[in-house]
Write an enzyme that holds these catalytic residues in place. Structure first.
Site, PDB file in Angstrom:
ATOM      1  N   GLY A 247       5.625  10.080  13.195  1.00  0.00           N
ATOM      2  CA  GLY A 247       6.703  10.460  12.276  1.00  0.00           C
ATOM      3  C   GLY A 247       6.295  11.667  11.451  1.00  0.00           C
ATOM      4  O   GLY A 247       5.664  11.520  10.402  1.00  0.00           O
ATOM      5  N   LEU A 248       6.671  12.855  11.957  1.00  0.00           N
ATOM      6  CA  LEU A 248       6.233  14.083  11.283  1.00  0.00           C
ATOM      7  C   LEU A 248       7.322  14.685  10.398  1.00  0.00           C
ATOM      8  O   LEU A 248       7.602  15.879  10.453  1.00  0.00           O
ATOM      9  CB  LEU A 248       5.742  15.101  12.315  1.00  0.00           C
ATOM     10  CG  LEU A 248       4.430  14.717  13.006  1.00  0.00           C
ATOM     11  CD1 LEU A 248       4.071  15.721  14.105  1.00  0.00           C
ATOM     12  CD2 LEU A 248       3.274  14.622  11.998  1.00  0.00           C
TER      13      LEU A 248
ATOM     14  N   VAL B 140       8.503  15.155   6.271  1.00  0.00           N
ATOM     15  CA  VAL B 140       7.713  15.793   5.212  1.00  0.00           C
ATOM     16  C   VAL B 140       6.524  14.935   4.743  1.00  0.00           C
ATOM     17  O   VAL B 140       5.394  15.435   4.626  1.00  0.00           O
ATOM     18  CB  VAL B 140       8.637  16.230   4.049  1.00  0.00           C
ATOM     19  CG1 VAL B 140       9.350  15.069   3.413  1.00  0.00           C
ATOM     20  CG2 VAL B 140       7.878  16.996   3.004  1.00  0.00           C
ATOM     21  N   MET B 141       6.743  13.620   4.552  1.00  0.00           N
ATOM     22  CA  MET B 141       5.647  12.767   4.079  1.00  0.00           C
ATOM     23  C   MET B 141       4.571  12.641   5.150  1.00  0.00           C
ATOM     24  O   MET B 141       3.378  12.718   4.871  1.00  0.00           O
ATOM     25  CB  MET B 141       6.165  11.369   3.691  1.00  0.00           C
ATOM     26  CG  MET B 141       7.033  11.333   2.472  1.00  0.00           C
ATOM     27  SD  MET B 141       6.163  11.774   0.958  1.00  0.00           S
ATOM     28  CE  MET B 141       5.258  10.276   0.606  1.00  0.00           C
TER      29      MET B 141
ATOM     30  N   ASN C 135       5.593  12.408  17.419  1.00  0.00           N
ATOM     31  CA  ASN C 135       6.922  12.405  16.808  1.00  0.00           C
ATOM     32  C   ASN C 135       7.937  12.210  17.924  1.00  0.00           C
ATOM     33  O   ASN C 135       7.738  12.713  19.036  1.00  0.00           O
ATOM     34  CB  ASN C 135       7.171  13.748  16.109  1.00  0.00           C
ATOM     35  CG  ASN C 135       8.388  13.687  15.215  1.00  0.00           C
ATOM     36  OD1 ASN C 135       8.334  13.118  14.131  1.00  0.00           O
ATOM     37  ND2 ASN C 135       9.499  14.239  15.673  1.00  0.00           N
TER      38      ASN C 135
ATOM     39  N   SER D 143       3.413   6.632  -2.669  1.00  0.00           N
ATOM     40  CA  SER D 143       4.262   7.319  -3.642  1.00  0.00           C
ATOM     41  C   SER D 143       3.676   8.656  -4.054  1.00  0.00           C
ATOM     42  O   SER D 143       2.460   8.822  -4.111  1.00  0.00           O
ATOM     43  CB  SER D 143       4.431   6.459  -4.902  1.00  0.00           C
ATOM     44  OG  SER D 143       5.196   7.179  -5.845  1.00  0.00           O
TER      45      SER D 143
ATOM     46  N   LYS E  56       5.614  -1.604  -4.363  1.00  0.00           N
ATOM     47  CA  LYS E  56       6.239  -0.273  -4.247  1.00  0.00           C
ATOM     48  C   LYS E  56       7.723  -0.344  -4.594  1.00  0.00           C
ATOM     49  O   LYS E  56       8.281   0.573  -5.215  1.00  0.00           O
ATOM     50  CB  LYS E  56       6.041   0.295  -2.837  1.00  0.00           C
ATOM     51  CG  LYS E  56       6.750   1.639  -2.588  1.00  0.00           C
ATOM     52  CD  LYS E  56       6.225   2.724  -3.516  1.00  0.00           C
ATOM     53  CE  LYS E  56       6.602   4.144  -3.178  1.00  0.00           C
ATOM     54  NZ  LYS E  56       7.941   4.520  -2.930  1.00  0.00           N
TER      55      LYS E  56
ATOM     56  N   HIS F  45       7.887  -0.383  -8.250  1.00  0.00           N
ATOM     57  CA  HIS F  45       7.584   0.993  -8.684  1.00  0.00           C
ATOM     58  C   HIS F  45       8.851   1.840  -8.623  1.00  0.00           C
ATOM     59  O   HIS F  45       9.179   2.572  -9.559  1.00  0.00           O
ATOM     60  CB  HIS F  45       6.496   1.597  -7.784  1.00  0.00           C
ATOM     61  CG  HIS F  45       6.381   3.095  -7.883  1.00  0.00           C
ATOM     62  ND1 HIS F  45       7.270   3.954  -7.253  1.00  0.00           N
ATOM     63  CD2 HIS F  45       5.517   3.888  -8.560  1.00  0.00           C
ATOM     64  CE1 HIS F  45       6.940   5.203  -7.537  1.00  0.00           C
ATOM     65  NE2 HIS F  45       5.883   5.188  -8.326  1.00  0.00           N
ATOM     66  N   ASN F  46       9.564   1.744  -7.521  1.00  0.00           N
ATOM     67  CA  ASN F  46      10.763   2.568  -7.372  1.00  0.00           C
ATOM     68  C   ASN F  46      11.852   2.158  -8.356  1.00  0.00           C
ATOM     69  O   ASN F  46      12.555   3.006  -8.896  1.00  0.00           O
ATOM     70  CB  ASN F  46      11.299   2.481  -5.935  1.00  0.00           C
ATOM     71  CG  ASN F  46      10.514   3.379  -4.994  1.00  0.00           C
ATOM     72  OD1 ASN F  46       9.349   3.661  -5.240  1.00  0.00           O
ATOM     73  ND2 ASN F  46      11.135   3.811  -3.929  1.00  0.00           N
TER      74      ASN F  46
ATOM     75  N   GLU G 140      10.933   3.684 -11.436  1.00  0.00           N
ATOM     76  CA  GLU G 140      11.232   5.127 -11.289  1.00  0.00           C
ATOM     77  C   GLU G 140      12.716   5.381 -11.618  1.00  0.00           C
ATOM     78  O   GLU G 140      13.052   6.319 -12.355  1.00  0.00           O
ATOM     79  CB  GLU G 140      10.890   5.539  -9.857  1.00  0.00           C
ATOM     80  CG  GLU G 140      11.275   6.939  -9.447  1.00  0.00           C
ATOM     81  CD  GLU G 140      10.992   7.185  -7.955  1.00  0.00           C
ATOM     82  OE1 GLU G 140       9.864   6.935  -7.496  1.00  0.00           O
ATOM     83  OE2 GLU G 140      11.914   7.608  -7.233  1.00  0.00           O
TER      84      GLU G 140
ATOM     85  N   ARG H 240      30.412 -25.366 -21.033  1.00  0.00           N
ATOM     86  CA  ARG H 240      30.175 -25.908 -19.679  1.00  0.00           C
ATOM     87  C   ARG H 240      30.404 -27.419 -19.669  1.00  0.00           C
ATOM     88  O   ARG H 240      30.948 -27.975 -18.719  1.00  0.00           O
ATOM     89  CB  ARG H 240      28.736 -25.597 -19.222  1.00  0.00           C
ATOM     90  CG  ARG H 240      28.468 -24.126 -18.949  1.00  0.00           C
ATOM     91  CD  ARG H 240      27.017 -23.866 -18.537  1.00  0.00           C
ATOM     92  NE  ARG H 240      26.725 -24.347 -17.211  1.00  0.00           N
ATOM     93  CZ  ARG H 240      25.774 -25.226 -16.902  1.00  0.00           C
ATOM     94  NH1 ARG H 240      24.988 -25.701 -17.854  1.00  0.00           N
ATOM     95  NH2 ARG H 240      25.580 -25.610 -15.667  1.00  0.00           N
TER      96      ARG H 240
HETATM   97  C1  6PG Z   1       7.991   7.852  -4.358  1.00  0.00           C
HETATM   98  C2  6PG Z   1       9.499   7.749  -4.346  1.00  0.00           C
HETATM   99  C3  6PG Z   1      10.071   7.776  -2.982  1.00  0.00           C
HETATM  100  C4  6PG Z   1      11.580   7.598  -2.959  1.00  0.00           C
HETATM  101  C5  6PG Z   1      12.344   8.745  -3.486  1.00  0.00           C
HETATM  102  C6  6PG Z   1      13.856   8.645  -3.299  1.00  0.00           C
HETATM  103  O1  6PG Z   1       7.401   6.929  -4.908  1.00  0.00           O
HETATM  104  O2  6PG Z   1       7.426   8.828  -3.865  1.00  0.00           O
HETATM  105  O3  6PG Z   1       9.878   6.545  -4.938  1.00  0.00           O
HETATM  106  O4  6PG Z   1       9.467   6.726  -2.262  1.00  0.00           O
HETATM  107  O5  6PG Z   1      11.965   7.425  -1.659  1.00  0.00           O
HETATM  108  O6  6PG Z   1      12.070   8.916  -4.821  1.00  0.00           O
HETATM  109  O7  6PG Z   1      14.405   7.466  -3.774  1.00  0.00           O
HETATM  110  P1  6PG Z   1      15.972   7.371  -4.044  1.00  0.00           P
HETATM  111  O8  6PG Z   1      16.664   8.156  -2.953  1.00  0.00           O
HETATM  112  O9  6PG Z   1      16.332   5.932  -3.944  1.00  0.00           O
HETATM  113  O10 6PG Z   1      16.199   7.986  -5.370  1.00  0.00           O
END
Ligand code: 6PG
Length: 482
Positions: free
Chosen positions: A9-10, A12-13, A32, A128, A182, A185-186, A189, A445
């Site tokens: 899977g090439l 960006v990440m 890929n 992340s 994770k 975490h998101n 975020e 209730r």
């Molecule tokens: C990270 C981010 C990443 C996430 C994007 C987009 O930790 O690098 O959380 O994993 O995919 O930020 O997320 P949304 O499209 O849901 O905003």
């Protein structure tokens, strides 16, 4: 010489992780699905590296040293299962598949167990930090089959971000633990981003400040308790000018996208019965923003927001908005860590909250100074029920309280929505209230459905039913609660 790890899977990440691994002396083989991408990568960003291009899964697997590690950086969902199905017949007992995408933790639970039955070790890991992080040091949150960890550990810890020489990568736990963490975490975020957006709207529409002034304010805030990657990039965004010299941010359409991890966090909180109001509001705020046409219509139909220009002390209000952002951020993390605490119990994850704070301190999108304070709170008391109960945070809440309320009042008076600031305050006020109005709710209730109630003057666990109308029955409903 065979490669240390294969990566599929090439996008960006994927590309950036490969280059990062190469920089750290690991030999990486890549594949890929659209194979021309492999050739373009080798001719472009991976020119002059040790990266090996392959054009089939067989070739990829053959190029790896044993035990083989194959890492997937592909779209979460079915694509992961499809690759697993194709890889398993090519792999041998003890080989490892790693999924580095944003997979749902329950999928990772299922995959770890199914593959263990076939003697293939599975790791589901959060990665992340976006493009920059992947290239120069992400935060990595691996979980899955612990038998695989010693083999991947040297690679992951070498390529991850480091803070004071500690890698922002540690084993999170069995099965879907890494992807669970994770996901949270998101969610956090989403909360951090929404809070910043609310501060922005109060400063710009409430106080009438320009993008250049916002740039200075956020740059200044980045020097203090709010110091973080998201505050830093926000300051940079306000300074960025379009070709005509005007701030680009003003020309961006106000409809937020989302890929689903924030929503999953909210759903999981509802499942576990843990108030995660700030993240929930942040997801809904994105949903409301996406209803652009409807909002434009509503703006024409409904009364205009009160247009009272701010006449008070501007500097004091900027500081109040700062305090609102800080206090609400503390609530968001308190709720997020509280959710992980419940999940740890419910799913038997044995999460180590201090380690999680450490993993998030560098490399990831929510990296901040503040995570250091969280780490210290859990170091001092690993069994802490809620971050708000740690001395440091209890004191910080006390200091921010007045400003937080002032900032929300500004929003209320001027009709500027602050769903995350406000819901955080409602949670805070609720959390520290000894007696909530749920006594009335229980009475209701019991009145309409004989659902029973407990009494303040009787021991817990004894349930009572009252015939409120004089013509109800004596039979009570069951007392189960979800
Ligand atoms: C990270 C981010 C990443 C996430 C994007 C987009 O930790 O690098 O959380 O994993 O995919 O930020 O997320 P949304 O499209 O849901 O905003």
């Amino acid at each position: 010489m065979k490669a240390d790890i294969g990566l599929i899977g090439l996008a960006v990440m994927g590309q950036n992780l490969v280059l990062n691994m190469n920089d750290h002396g690991f030999k990486v083989a890549v594949f890929n699905r659209t194979t021309s991408v492999v050739d373009e990568f080798l001719a472009g960003p991976a020119a002059d590296t040790e990266v090996v291009g392959t054009h089939s899964l067989e070739e990829l697997v053959d190029s790896l040293s044993s035990p083989r590690i194959v890492m997937l950086m592909v779209k979460a969902g079915e694509v992961v299962d499809q690759y697993i199905d194709k890889l398993v017949p090519l792999l041998s007992a003890g080989d490892i598949i790693v999924d580095g995408g944003n997979s749902l933790f329950t999928d990772t639970n299922r995959r770890t167990q199914a593959l263990a039955a076939q003697n293939i070790y599975y790791i589901g890991t959060g990665v992340s930090g976006g493009e920059e992080g992947a290239r120069h040091g992400p935060s990595i949150m691996p979980g899955g089959n612990p038998a695989a960890w010693p083999t991947v550990k040297p690679i992951f810890q070498a390529i991850s971000a480091h803070v004071n020489n500690d890698p922002c990568c540690e084993w999170v736990g069995d099965n879907g633990a890494g992807h669970y963490v994770k996901m949270v975490h998101n969610g956090i975020e989403y909360g951090d981003m929404q809070l910043i957006c609310e501060a922005y709207k109060l400063l710009s529409d409430g106080l009438g400040l320009s993008a250049d002034q916002l740039h200075s304010i956020f740059a200044d805030w980045n020097q203090g308790v709010l110091s973080s990657y998201l505050i830093e990039i926000t300051a940079a965004i306000f300074a960025y000018k379009d070709e005509d010299g005007l701030p680009l941010v003003d020309k961006i359409l106000d409809t937020a996208g989302q890929k689903g991890t924030g929503k999953w966090t909210g759903i999981n909180a509802l499942d576990l019965g843990i108030p995660l109001t700030l993240i929930g509001e942040s997801v809904f705020a994105r949903c409301l923003s996406a209803q652009k046409d409807e909002r434009v219509k509503a703006a024409g139909v409904l009364p205009k927001r009160p247009a009272t220009a701010f006449t008070g002390d501007q500097a004091a209000m900027i500081s109040a908005i700062h305090d609102a952002l800080y206090a609400a951020k503390i609530i968001s993390y308190a709720q997020g860590f509280r959710l992980m605490r419940e999940a740890s119990k419910e799913y038997n994850l044995s999460l180590n909250y201090g380690e999680i704070a450490l993993m998030w301190r560098g490399g990831c999108i929510i990296r901040s100074q503040f995570l250091n304070d969280i780490k210290q709170a859990y170091d001092a008391n690993p069994a802490l029920e809620n971050l708000l109960l740690a001395d440091f945070f209890a004191e910080a809440m006390g200091k921010a309280d007045a400003g937080w309320r002032k900032a929300i009042i500004l929003g209320i008076e001027q009709g500027i929505p602050t769903p995350a600031f406000s819901s955080a305050l409602a949670y805070y006020d609720g959390y520290r209230t000894e007696r909530l109005p749920a006594n009335l709710l229980q009475a209701q209730r019991d009145y309409f459905g004989a659902h029973t109630y407990e009494r303040t003057d009787k021991p817990r666990g004894e349930f009572f039913h009252t015939d409120w109308t004089g013509h109800g029955g004596k039979t009570a409903s069951t007392t189960y609660t979800v």
